[in-house]
Design an enzyme around this catalytic site. Sequence first.
Site, PDB file in Angstrom:
ATOM      1  N   HIS A 157       0.857  -1.202   0.000  1.00 24.62           N
ATOM      2  CA  HIS A 157       0.000   0.000   0.000  1.00 24.62           C
ATOM      3  C   HIS A 157       0.894   1.253   0.000  1.00 24.62           C
ATOM      4  O   HIS A 157       0.955   1.999   0.980  1.00 24.62           O
ATOM      5  CB  HIS A 157      -0.869  -0.069   1.260  1.00 24.62           C
ATOM      6  CG  HIS A 157      -2.005   0.896   1.333  1.00 24.62           C
ATOM      7  ND1 HIS A 157      -1.861   2.248   1.139  1.00 24.62           N
ATOM      8  CD2 HIS A 157      -3.313   0.679   1.598  1.00 24.62           C
ATOM      9  CE1 HIS A 157      -3.037   2.824   1.308  1.00 24.62           C
ATOM     10  NE2 HIS A 157      -3.929   1.890   1.579  1.00 24.62           N
ATOM     11  N   GLU A 259      -0.832   1.438  -5.314  1.00 23.86           N
ATOM     12  CA  GLU A 259      -0.659   0.186  -4.576  1.00 23.86           C
ATOM     13  C   GLU A 259      -0.632  -1.019  -5.510  1.00 23.86           C
ATOM     14  O   GLU A 259      -1.485  -1.132  -6.392  1.00 23.86           O
ATOM     15  CB  GLU A 259      -1.825   0.035  -3.584  1.00 23.86           C
ATOM     16  CG  GLU A 259      -2.025   1.255  -2.710  1.00 23.86           C
ATOM     17  CD  GLU A 259      -3.386   1.285  -2.036  1.00 23.86           C
ATOM     18  OE1 GLU A 259      -3.925   0.213  -1.712  1.00 23.86           O
ATOM     19  OE2 GLU A 259      -3.924   2.391  -1.834  1.00 23.86           O
TER      20      GLU A 259
HETATM   21  O1  LIG Z   1      -7.111   3.722   6.644  1.00 20.52           O
HETATM   22  P1  LIG Z   1      -6.526   2.483   6.075  1.00 20.52           P
HETATM   23  O2  LIG Z   1      -7.009   1.231   6.750  1.00 20.52           O
HETATM   24  O3  LIG Z   1      -5.017   2.516   6.047  1.00 20.52           O
HETATM   25  O4  LIG Z   1      -6.985   2.391   4.555  1.00 20.52           O
HETATM   26  C1  LIG Z   1      -6.717   3.422   3.665  1.00 20.52           C
HETATM   27  C2  LIG Z   1      -7.243   3.110   2.264  1.00 20.52           C
HETATM   28  O5  LIG Z   1      -6.602   1.973   1.760  1.00 20.52           O
HETATM   29  C3  LIG Z   1      -6.928   1.583   0.409  1.00 20.52           C
HETATM   30  O6  LIG Z   1      -6.320   2.366  -0.518  1.00 20.52           O
HETATM   31  C4  LIG Z   1      -8.395   1.466   0.170  1.00 20.52           C
HETATM   32  O7  LIG Z   1      -8.701   1.336  -1.213  1.00 20.52           O
HETATM   33  C5  LIG Z   1      -9.137   2.610   0.758  1.00 20.52           C
HETATM   34  O8  LIG Z   1     -10.516   2.349   0.658  1.00 20.52           O
HETATM   35  C6  LIG Z   1      -8.727   2.849   2.200  1.00 20.52           C
HETATM   36  O9  LIG Z   1      -9.466   3.903   2.759  1.00 20.52           O
END
Ligand SMILES: O=P(O)(O)OC[C@H]1O[C@H](O)[C@H](O)[C@@H](O)[C@@H]1O
Length: 285
Positions: A157, A259
């Site tokens: 990510h 990602e």
């Molecule tokens: O806040 P987190 O759990 O780190 O997730 C952050 C983000 O991750 C990804 O990119 C998903 O596609 C998003 O939908 C999410 O909000």
Amino acid sequence: MTPLPSVTPCDFHGTPALRLTTGDGASAVVSLLGGQLLSWVPPGEKEQLFVSERAVFDGSKPIRGGVPVCFPQFADLGGLPKHGLLRTRRWEVSDQSQHNGCTLVSLVCGDDAASRTLWPHAFRAELTVAIEGERLDLELSLTNPGEAPFAFTGALHTYLKVAEVEEVSLEGLYGLDYLDKLKDAAPTRETAPSLVVEREVDRIYYDCARPLLLRDEQHTLGINTEGFSDVVVWNPWEGAEARFPDLAAKDFRRFLCVEAAVARQPVTVAPGEEWWGRQTVVVLS
Ligand SMILES: O=P(O)(O)OC[C@H]1O[C@H](O)[C@H](O)[C@@H](O)[C@@H]1O
């Protein structure tokens, strides 16, 4: 004086980490908490990864920024905690080396009693971080040492640091089908030659087998993946601090997540087998 290539223990905002350096002046920091890359500085360049100043480093929640490892669930594609089980786990060093201008370190994390209560599978996740010149490689291997197959989704990510998110463009997605997670709709085809962030973006691009280019006024990054079928592009936009308390008000301007993901179709790993994927980022100019 030319720096010596090295891997040395360090402390990053109070969390134990390893600092990697190369002879040509590249450096990186990877945290044992989450097996999470938190810094990458190619030779003569600035920091390439965003880490929030409000990030929490005590393991009570995932560290906001760098490259969180999401496994065995991407986002909320299932009943596990968001992005799976590894972001707040302690990883161990399994390998480290310096040769031919490349410095690398591998970290591992496996199942334990706590993970098995949530997800009843044996697994071994290994992340290898390698830096060499202008290049960063992140390799994730997922092994099934158990007796039953498991299926997973997941991601590296990556929070890429940008000077101003509205001024970057991401090229290479044209013609791909994507799911816009912000709309309750079927996948649609990308028709824009490049993606420009002008509002919240949360998209899963399917079957992305080509390199992407992230351009801003100062430089261009090449982003390539192997093994991962999909690419997720995420920026939470204005007001993000209300939904993500570990982001400050203007932080959304400072990053774009690109990602390497397995999201559309879970991958099954048979007993004794291994899945492997890589994300490579190169500073091109
Ligand atoms: O806040 P987190 O759990 O780190 O997730 C952050 C983000 O991750 C990804 O990119 C998903 O596609 C998003 O939908 C999410 O909000």
